[in-house]
Design a protein around this motif. Sequence first.
Motif, PDB file in Angstrom:
ATOM      1  N   SER A 282       5.009 -29.409  34.819  1.00  0.00           N
ATOM      2  CA  SER A 282       6.208 -30.176  35.174  1.00  0.00           C
ATOM      3  C   SER A 282       7.156 -29.389  36.078  1.00  0.00           C
ATOM      4  O   SER A 282       6.876 -28.251  36.466  1.00  0.00           O
ATOM      5  CB  SER A 282       6.939 -30.613  33.903  1.00  0.00           C
ATOM      6  OG  SER A 282       7.335 -29.474  33.159  1.00  0.00           O
ATOM      7  N   GLN A 453      14.718 -41.302  29.906  1.00  0.00           N
ATOM      8  CA  GLN A 453      13.410 -41.034  30.495  1.00  0.00           C
ATOM      9  C   GLN A 453      12.724 -42.327  30.907  1.00  0.00           C
ATOM     10  O   GLN A 453      12.023 -42.369  31.923  1.00  0.00           O
ATOM     11  CB  GLN A 453      12.565 -40.242  29.502  1.00  0.00           C
ATOM     12  CG  GLN A 453      13.178 -38.872  29.200  1.00  0.00           C
ATOM     13  CD  GLN A 453      12.392 -38.044  28.209  1.00  0.00           C
ATOM     14  OE1 GLN A 453      12.446 -36.831  28.228  1.00  0.00           O
ATOM     15  NE2 GLN A 453      11.668 -38.693  27.315  1.00  0.00           N
ATOM     16  N   SER A 475       5.954 -34.686  33.213  1.00  0.00           N
ATOM     17  CA  SER A 475       7.286 -34.320  32.728  1.00  0.00           C
ATOM     18  C   SER A 475       7.162 -33.324  31.589  1.00  0.00           C
ATOM     19  O   SER A 475       6.171 -33.325  30.856  1.00  0.00           O
ATOM     20  CB  SER A 475       8.022 -35.582  32.247  1.00  0.00           C
ATOM     21  OG  SER A 475       9.212 -35.231  31.580  1.00  0.00           O
TER      22      SER A 475
END
Length: 547
Positions: A282, A453, A475
Amino acid sequence: MLADGGSRGLLRKTFGELGLLSLSAFLFAFSFPSFISVDGLWPLVFIALIPIVPVIHRCSWAAAPFYGAFYGFLSYAVFNYWLTTFHPLAIFIVPVIYAVYFLILFPALKAVDLFFPRYAYWIQAVVWVGYEYLRTQGFLGYPYGNLGYALYKVLPLIQISELTGVWGVSFLIALIGFFLGHALLFTFEYDASFFVSLKVWFSRRKAALAVCSVLLVGTLIFGFVVMRGSYDDQRPWKVALIQHNADTWKGGLPTYRRNLRTMIALSDRALAADEPEAVIWSETAFVPGVDWHSRYRTDSERYALVEELRNYLADKSVPFILGNDDGQKADPGLPPVLSDGRLNRVDYNAVLLYENGKLRQTYRKTHLVPFTEHFPYKKLFPGFYQLLVDHNYHFWEKGTEYTVFETDNGVHFSTPICFEDVFGYLSRRFVRNGADVIVNLTNDSWSGSVAAQMQHMGMAVFRAVELRRSVIRSSNSGMTCTINPDGRLTGMLEPFAEDYYIGSVPIYAERNTLYYHWGDWFPLVMLSLGLVLLLVGGVRKIVLRKS
């Protein structure tokens, strides 16, 4: 007594209008992922603008900016509630910015209501899209909350994004909202029961109702037809996405070391479980600057950690894509450490491609987050700049190249970092440069919020549809997922879990969309049309008054 009665009446009117604006603000906020529903209650977006219409119509010119500021502040304080976990300044700054935006927008909507009473809903929808476009531009650009993004799960309705970008979806939502809002306003003013008034309104607006219906049904038909296609015959790209579930900036060197070993362990598990063609970490998954410490070794402990990473990657034939704080010399002609002990260094938020143990390519973030990553007005506002520095905000340099990575097996991809994927123009530029897949590396763990998110991920869905390219999101805490070119989510990890995900996306580049060719043409047309109509309406009103 009359004065007291008038004051009480004005007070009731004001509180009533503030109540309608509050209702609209909450409907807007809850249309998106929120603390009420992490997926968002998308049907609410079609009615969110309805309560605004009677307020704008009935309020005075003096009250319109006040009501706009109230609405802008409240709607974004609720919508972006998760900013409180980022920093107390953030939840203050963003709603205040939107208070200013709506302070300007509400008088514009009122002017439309006054200048074009019969066609106000059409032109108000045009003005709204122009506003959405303007607020995504420049230093303060921030696309969160564009109406169209609320429909990220309603795939048939968002396929027109390949023609208009997300803006066409926003226009459709705004048009329906303002149309119904004016119907509600009519019921307030018509001397009959609510349902009788609605019947009269719709009977008088048969043509407009027909056009709105055709737009909605046509959008759905287009969506269903486009989605009948399959990507099964396309060359798949299998990737392993590593979600180590830690905020990489917290804790210093011990945290960096722990996170590295977690990511190595997860990567090894993924490589043992399957044979991915790439492993993706990420944003800033590894913080110490790999290139800097490999070259200059100004910190022995960080250099040792960089060597641990490089030794791990040395015998890996599969490409590794990872986020990193990329340090470079500020002045190439000077040594890395200056005579006063300061480092001759600038930092970029970057993505590195390692293949066969070597650093092959680097992308440096070009669109930095305002205030937290970039503040170009240090000389103009030195006190505010120092306030940001005192609150530990980390400023980066801006990159200048729109890198397209290429692996040995011929996959071309680009890597918007963090919130860069919420800007359609950026992904479009990458694709026009040759990217066949969009790979977003992000760190949203600081929000502590699944809703935050999900809001971010929902916008990535539109990048896939606009350009008909697969999207991959890696992520550190969610939402880690793969998205097909039609916006379908084909796999996703649980948020805030330490895990890996192996998924495949089709490498599809057979058709370039209208958005690919023309970009943000639709909002530019809306903005220009809205400004021209406001000018014409104002001039016409002045001429009629004088005649």
